[in-house]
Design an enzyme around this catalytic site. Structure first.
Site, short mmCIF file in Angstrom:
data_model
loop_
_atom_site.label_atom_id
_atom_site.label_comp_id
_atom_site.label_asym_id
_atom_site.label_seq_id
_atom_site.Cartn_x
_atom_site.Cartn_y
_atom_site.Cartn_z
N ASP A 193 -2.66 2.36 -3.37
CA ASP A 193 -4.08 2.68 -3.19
C ASP A 193 -4.70 3.18 -4.48
O ASP A 193 -5.91 3.08 -4.66
CB ASP A 193 -4.24 3.74 -2.09
CG ASP A 193 -5.70 4.04 -1.78
OD1 ASP A 193 -6.43 3.08 -1.45
OD2 ASP A 193 -6.11 5.21 -1.87
N ASP A 242 9.83 18.87 -4.11
CA ASP A 242 8.71 19.68 -4.60
C ASP A 242 9.27 21.01 -5.09
O ASP A 242 9.65 21.86 -4.28
CB ASP A 242 7.69 19.91 -3.49
CG ASP A 242 6.37 20.48 -4.03
OD1 ASP A 242 6.44 21.28 -4.98
OD2 ASP A 242 5.30 20.13 -3.52
N HIS A 248 -8.33 2.53 -3.84
CA HIS A 248 -8.49 3.99 -3.88
C HIS A 248 -9.45 4.46 -2.78
O HIS A 248 -10.31 5.30 -3.00
CB HIS A 248 -9.01 4.44 -5.25
CG HIS A 248 -8.69 5.88 -5.54
ND1 HIS A 248 -8.53 6.36 -6.81
CD2 HIS A 248 -8.50 6.95 -4.72
CE1 HIS A 248 -8.26 7.66 -6.78
NE2 HIS A 248 -8.25 8.03 -5.50
N ILE A 305 -1.51 17.60 1.55
CA ILE A 305 -1.39 16.26 2.12
C ILE A 305 0.03 16.01 2.60
O ILE A 305 0.25 15.49 3.70
CB ILE A 305 -1.84 15.19 1.11
CG1 ILE A 305 -3.33 15.35 0.79
CG2 ILE A 305 -1.55 13.79 1.64
CD1 ILE A 305 -3.84 14.43 -0.29
N ARG A 344 -2.34 9.42 -7.55
CA ARG A 344 -3.11 8.91 -8.68
C ARG A 344 -2.29 7.81 -9.33
O ARG A 344 -1.05 7.91 -9.42
CB ARG A 344 -3.45 10.01 -9.70
CG ARG A 344 -4.55 10.97 -9.23
CD ARG A 344 -5.87 10.23 -9.08
NE ARG A 344 -6.98 11.09 -8.73
CZ ARG A 344 -7.38 11.36 -7.50
NH1 ARG A 344 -6.71 10.86 -6.47
NH2 ARG A 344 -8.43 12.12 -7.26
N GLU A 383 -8.67 1.98 -13.08
CA GLU A 383 -9.54 1.73 -11.93
C GLU A 383 -10.96 1.42 -12.39
O GLU A 383 -11.52 2.19 -13.18
CB GLU A 383 -9.54 2.93 -10.99
CG GLU A 383 -8.17 3.14 -10.35
CD GLU A 383 -8.15 4.22 -9.29
OE1 GLU A 383 -9.17 4.91 -9.10
OE2 GLU A 383 -7.12 4.37 -8.61
#
Length: 346
Positions: free
Chosen positions: A267, A182, A291, A163, A243, A272
């Site tokens: 999001d 990263d 989400h 992504i 997440r 949730e």
């Protein structure tokens, strides 16, 4: 004997997956709907009834995660599959140790849909779309803060996986500065995308927009917390499409309320559905979605077929199209050999 696949069938896409598996000759064993009052762990009786002789499982298992206890008992299990990108409700570490392949729903439509959404949210935040929209919606007109151009801004990508790389590609024509944190990415790979690799603290300090795009693990839980938010510019924005637990919501709410960051797009949530009184739902400087900001009809059409293909390939002893734990392959070969399954693993 038909291979046994355990799965929930609540929801249209689960029903589609079940029908496709049955058409392919599988025995689909349907799990009962989760009762909110039930414990979140599988009982010994449930494990014996559903998993003891299962060849595969597929599902999100939000109410009752697939734990090590389940995986250790399921001695015939060849493959487990999440139909979505997330696999946090499956103990992937235990699966890898036991030689069980875990497939997941990394359909191009899924990955690219989230990447498109990140670019959209970044532009919306920088241009102060929340403020402009809210002013008109409340009966007003212009706002004092007109926002800024994305051109010239520094966009920080926490995570440069599938992504993150898709986001970088989509921002290449925007004349903005791309940096990423990263530790698992080669600097040359990042450079080919026009991205400079930096450490997390540097990213938090220098970015005008920070986008969180990592898998949820113990390492990434509350990856962005009070300390990291304190490093951000007061004019900077945070986006979380990964997440919910990757961002400490309490720390984010405090940073927003105290004006230590300019805004956020959320999001994914720590719980949730998030509670009705969560301040992030209605915060004037937050874009809040459920989400689903990257979802589309194209994603919904792609996921059932990919989930089924992952299951069937795993049952045949072939590597799933999308494999979450590629390091499992040597142990998976051994497990398949013990089960008498021909391996198509290269």
């Amino acid at each position: 004997m038909a291979p046994k696949v355990v799965m929930p069938t609540t929801g249209v896409r689960n029903q589609q997956i079940a029908e496709l598996l049955q058409a392919a000759g599988c025995e689909v064993v349907v799990l009962p709907p989760a009762d909110p009052g039930d414990p979140s762990e599988w009982s010994g009786e449930e494990i014996e009834r559903y998993f003891l002789d299962a060849d595969a499982f597929v599902g999100t298992f939000n109410a009752k995660p697939i734990s090590r206890k389940v995986l250790e008992a399921a001695t015939k299990l060849r493959v487990g599959v999440s139909p979505i990108i997330g696999t946090e409700t499956i103990d992937v570490e235990a699966a890898t140790e036991l030689g069980i392949a875990i497939g997941y729903g990394a359909a191009p439509e899924n990955l690219l849909g989230v990447a498109e959404a990140v670019v959209m949210l970044a532009a919306a935040l920088v241009k102060n779309l929340p403020g402009k929209w809210d002013a008109v919606r409340r009966g007003g007109w212009r706002v004092d803060d007109p926002g800024h151009m994305v051109m010239g801004r520094t966009i920080g990508l926490i995570g440069l996986g599938n992504i993150g790389r898709a986001v970088a590609k989509r921002l290449q024509g925007w004349d903005c500065n791309l940096i990423a944190a990263d530790p698992y990415v080669n600097p040359e790979v990042a450079a080919d995308l026009g991205v400079k690799l930096v450490d997390l603290d540097t990213l938090m300090r220098e970015s005008d927009v920070v986008s969180v795009m990592v898998t949820l693990t113990r390492e990434t839980t509350h990856l962005v917390g009070e300390r990291e938010l304190a490093l951000m510019k007061p004019t900077a924005y945070l986006i979380n499409t990964s997440r919910g637990p990757c961002v400490d919501e309490a720390a984010l709410i405090a940073a927003l309320n105290e004006g230590r960051i300019a805004g956020a797009a959320i999001d994914t949530w720590e719980q949730e559905p998030t509670r009705a009184d969560n301040p992030l739902r209605t915060h004037p400087r937050v874009i809040a979605t459920a989400h689903n900001v990257g979802h589309s009809e194209e994603v919904y059409a792609a996921l059932p077929g990919l989930a089924v293909e992952n299951v069937l390939r795993g049952l045949r002893g072939e590597e799933p199209v999308c494999l979450r734990n590629p390091e499992v392959l040597p142990r998976w070969r051994e497990r398949l050999a013990r089960l008498g399954v021909g391996s198509g693993v290269s």
